[in-house]
Scaffold this active site. Structure first.
Site, PDB file in Angstrom:
ATOM      1  N   ASP A 195      60.373  80.872  38.466  1.00  0.00           N
ATOM      2  CA  ASP A 195      59.990  82.137  37.840  1.00  0.00           C
ATOM      3  C   ASP A 195      61.162  82.793  37.100  1.00  0.00           C
ATOM      4  O   ASP A 195      61.034  83.923  36.641  1.00  0.00           O
ATOM      5  CB  ASP A 195      59.499  83.127  38.911  1.00  0.00           C
ATOM      6  CG  ASP A 195      58.022  82.965  39.195  1.00  0.00           C
ATOM      7  OD1 ASP A 195      57.351  82.235  38.441  1.00  0.00           O
ATOM      8  OD2 ASP A 195      57.545  83.575  40.169  1.00  0.00           O
ATOM      9  N   LYS A 213      57.483  91.474  37.498  1.00  0.00           N
ATOM     10  CA  LYS A 213      56.504  90.852  36.596  1.00  0.00           C
ATOM     11  C   LYS A 213      55.148  90.775  37.266  1.00  0.00           C
ATOM     12  O   LYS A 213      55.040  90.800  38.513  1.00  0.00           O
ATOM     13  CB  LYS A 213      56.955  89.445  36.168  1.00  0.00           C
ATOM     14  CG  LYS A 213      57.178  88.426  37.305  1.00  0.00           C
ATOM     15  CD  LYS A 213      55.958  87.668  37.765  1.00  0.00           C
ATOM     16  CE  LYS A 213      56.302  86.630  38.842  1.00  0.00           C
ATOM     17  NZ  LYS A 213      55.164  86.135  39.618  1.00  0.00           N
TER      18      LYS A 213
HETATM   19  O1  C5P Z   1      61.103  77.467  42.081  1.00  0.00           O
HETATM   20  P1  C5P Z   1      60.991  78.301  43.312  1.00  0.00           P
HETATM   21  O2  C5P Z   1      62.218  78.218  44.182  1.00  0.00           O
HETATM   22  O3  C5P Z   1      60.563  79.698  43.065  1.00  0.00           O
HETATM   23  O4  C5P Z   1      59.795  77.664  44.154  1.00  0.00           O
HETATM   24  C1  C5P Z   1      59.589  77.924  45.509  1.00  0.00           C
HETATM   25  C2  C5P Z   1      58.608  76.919  46.044  1.00  0.00           C
HETATM   26  O5  C5P Z   1      57.306  77.164  45.490  1.00  0.00           O
HETATM   27  C3  C5P Z   1      58.908  75.477  45.684  1.00  0.00           C
HETATM   28  O6  C5P Z   1      59.752  74.884  46.623  1.00  0.00           O
HETATM   29  C4  C5P Z   1      57.535  74.836  45.688  1.00  0.00           C
HETATM   30  O7  C5P Z   1      57.134  74.588  47.010  1.00  0.00           O
HETATM   31  C5  C5P Z   1      56.652  75.949  45.175  1.00  0.00           C
HETATM   32  N1  C5P Z   1      56.417  75.891  43.718  1.00  0.00           N
HETATM   33  C6  C5P Z   1      55.598  74.900  43.182  1.00  0.00           C
HETATM   34  N2  C5P Z   1      55.369  74.858  41.844  1.00  0.00           N
HETATM   35  C7  C5P Z   1      55.881  75.810  41.019  1.00  0.00           C
HETATM   36  C8  C5P Z   1      56.680  76.841  41.545  1.00  0.00           C
HETATM   37  C9  C5P Z   1      56.929  76.859  42.896  1.00  0.00           C
HETATM   38  O8  C5P Z   1      55.092  74.042  43.908  1.00  0.00           O
HETATM   39  N3  C5P Z   1      55.602  75.761  39.700  1.00  0.00           N
END
Ligand code: C5P
Length: 298
Positions: A140, A13
């Site tokens: 995501d 994406k």
């Molecule tokens: O949700 P995901 O595991 O992809 O997120 C990885 C890290 O990115 C989270 O632990 C957080 O630190 C950050 N994040 C965030 N806000 C989001 C997506 C990700 O702060 N909307």
């Protein structure tokens, strides 16, 4: 119920626009982002089996329980326990999407696993249920349940498919996607925004107004949508990114931006400019470990 293996395309994406609007009490960030799947990605082959197994044709990709494909499968089996559905699976991942790129590779693979298992189970779970499960696997993930450009809000769990009039301005557009040999850790990128708060964030009302303006101005091309307020902190540390983006703008009139939390960048190919010459310039600047390819928005 199908028993033969099925193959699921797991697209990469691009965040065409990405406005991080603030930090939430749970530590995640709220965002408003237009995201489009690409006609480029991984392929996940799924078949019902005893136990749970993942193999991958690309060396260096973890195939243990840390891989989101296996986490997704475990979540799926827990949610469908007792429903008489498939109880185990064997996955083979053909990995093409570079990792640590902000191209959503791991998240897309996880959703491919959910979709594949749900197909093997005769579509037992609804889209709403799959969205909940996807959101728990990663911010995501939910967007990949929609095979079209969407607006993503909240921390990524609220998905609004774009209207056909907007999709028509995006679908089929040629993009050049490229990435240096290094990745950018997503938690680091978000943490930099938090450190520079509040001016690092775009107020939610402003992000919504920008998006509404692009949606209502039906003559506005995809180029006018591009925005990413994760760029400034990433560009301060990873100076190779702005250095090459400036050079490509000067030499080719090719305006590229970072996707998501990076390190991948992308741009729409200007008319009459061949991708080959830009790709050659990318490899000259970043070396053989750089990834570069042209593809299309789906
Ligand atoms: O949700 P995901 O595991 O992809 O997120 C990885 C890290 O990115 C989270 O632990 C957080 O630190 C950050 N994040 C965030 N806000 C989001 C997506 C990700 O702060 N909307």
């Amino acid at each position: 119920m199908p028993v033969s293996p099925i193959s699921i395309f797991a697209p990469a994406k691009l965040n065409l626009s990405l406005a991080i609007t603030g930090r939430r009490p749970d530590g995640f960030h709220d965002l408003v982002s237009v995201v489009a799947p690409l006609d480029f990605g991984d392929v996940l082959h799924v078949e019902a089996a005893d136990g749970l197994k993942l193999t991958c044709d690309t060396p260096g990709v973890p195939t243990d329980g840390s891989n989101l494909v296996l986490k997704a499968a475990t979540t799926f089996f827990q949610a469908t326990a007792g429903a008489g559905a498939v109880r185990g699976a064997k996955f083979r991942l053909e990995k093409k999407i570079p990792v640590g790129a902000g191209l959503g590779g791991g998240s897309s693979d996880a959703v491919a696993a959910l979709r594949g298992l749900n197909a093997l189970a005769g579509h037992l779970l609804s889209l709403a249920r799959l969205t909940e499960m996807a959101a728990r696997l990663g911010s995501d993930c939910p967007l990949f349940l929609h095979e079209r450009p969407v607006v993503m809000r909240g921390r990524g769990e609220r998905i609004e498919p774009l209207a056909e009039s907007a999709v028509a301005r995006l679908r089929g557009r040629c993009v050049l996607v490229f990435k240096p040999g290094f990745g950018i850790p997503t938690p680091w990128a978000y943490a930099q925004l938090a450190v520079a708060a509040p001016h690092s964030y775009m107020p939610a009302a402003e992000a919504e107004a920008r998006l509404a303006s692009w949606l209502t101005n039906t003559n506005a091309p995809a180029e006018e949508l591009l925005f990413n307020n994760m760029e400034p902190p990433a560009f301060r540390k990873y100076v190779a990114l702005p250095a090459l983006l400036d050079q490509l703008k000067t030499d080719f009139g090719f305006a590229a931006r970072m996707s998501g939390s990076g390190s991948a960048c992308f741009g729409f190919l200007p008319p009459g400019v061949s991708s080959a010459s830009i790709i050659a310039a990318i490899h000259a600047a970043w070396g053989d470990s750089a990834f570069a390819m042209d593809t299309r928005l789906m």
